[in-house]
Design an enzyme around this catalytic site. Structure first.
Site, PDB file in Angstrom:
ATOM      1  CB  SER A 145      -0.833   0.072   1.246  1.00 27.78           C
ATOM      2  OG  SER A 145      -1.420   1.273   1.520  1.00 27.78           O
ATOM      3  CE1 TYR A 159      -4.359  -2.044   4.197  1.00 33.85           C
ATOM      4  CE2 TYR A 159      -3.624   0.227   4.416  1.00 33.85           C
ATOM      5  CZ  TYR A 159      -3.876  -0.884   3.515  1.00 33.85           C
ATOM      6  OH  TYR A 159      -3.930  -0.908   2.297  1.00 33.85           O
TER       7      TYR A 159
END
Length: 182
Positions: A145, A159
């Site tokens: 990401s 996350y």
């Protein structure tokens, strides 16, 4: 975008988290580029995704697979290796992104995020890598990401931690397996 239907001819690609989203997109690109694609996901809709690509004439197989279950992952990887004799490309895409402020995130949600986003990458890679090492060939793509190297956004402590860890895992593993052509 133009596609080269022979770029990945005779390549077998396994993609986790490919029922929809980025994983489905990666699968669609790889089949258009000539690969036989194995789509996997914890979601039953992975079979419909595969069917839609098969209906367009592409070589696709699908399995429901939970990346956090080592026994299930090993069984499916073994089945793919039995059926195709190799896995050339692994795309670790499966992931979850529950958003919650740090003080409000439960341990269960934190643990599930770590299990899917980090341990899932570890488990699937560990199942696939021996066959790549043996053949001295393979490509592993770990989807992280923008949070991977940056780890910044409100509500993404779990996350961001997992995606940063995937980034580090990818770099460290690359150093270990480059000598095998991976």
């Amino acid at each position: 975008m133009s596609y080269n239907a022979t770029r990945f001819k005779d390549k077998i690609a396994l993609i986790t988290g490919s029922a929809r989203g980025n994983g489905e997109g990666a699968a669609r690109v790889l089949v258009r580029e000539g690969a036989t694609v194995v789509v996997t996901d914890v979601l039953e809709e992975v079979h419909a995704t595969a069917r839609s690509m098969k209906d367009q004439g592409f070589e696709v197989v699908s399995y429901e697979m939970d990346v956090t279950n080592p026994t299930q992952v090993t069984a499916i990887v073994d089945k793919v290796l039995d059926d195709f004799s190799k896995i050339d490309i692994l795309v670790n895409n499966a992931g979850v992104a529950p958003l919650a402020p740090f003080l409000e995130m439960s341990d269960e949600i934190r643990d599930r995020t770590f299990d899917v986003n980090l341990k899932g990458v570890w488990i699937v890679t560990k199942a696939v890598l021996p066959s790549m090492v043996k053949r001295k060939y393979g490509r592993i793509v770990n989807i992280s990401s923008v949070s991977g190297p940056l780890v910044v956004d409100v509500g993404e402590c779990a996350y961001g931690a997992t995606k940063g860890a995937v980034w580090g895992f990818t770099r460290a593993l690359a150093l270990e397996v480059v000598k095998y052509g991976i």
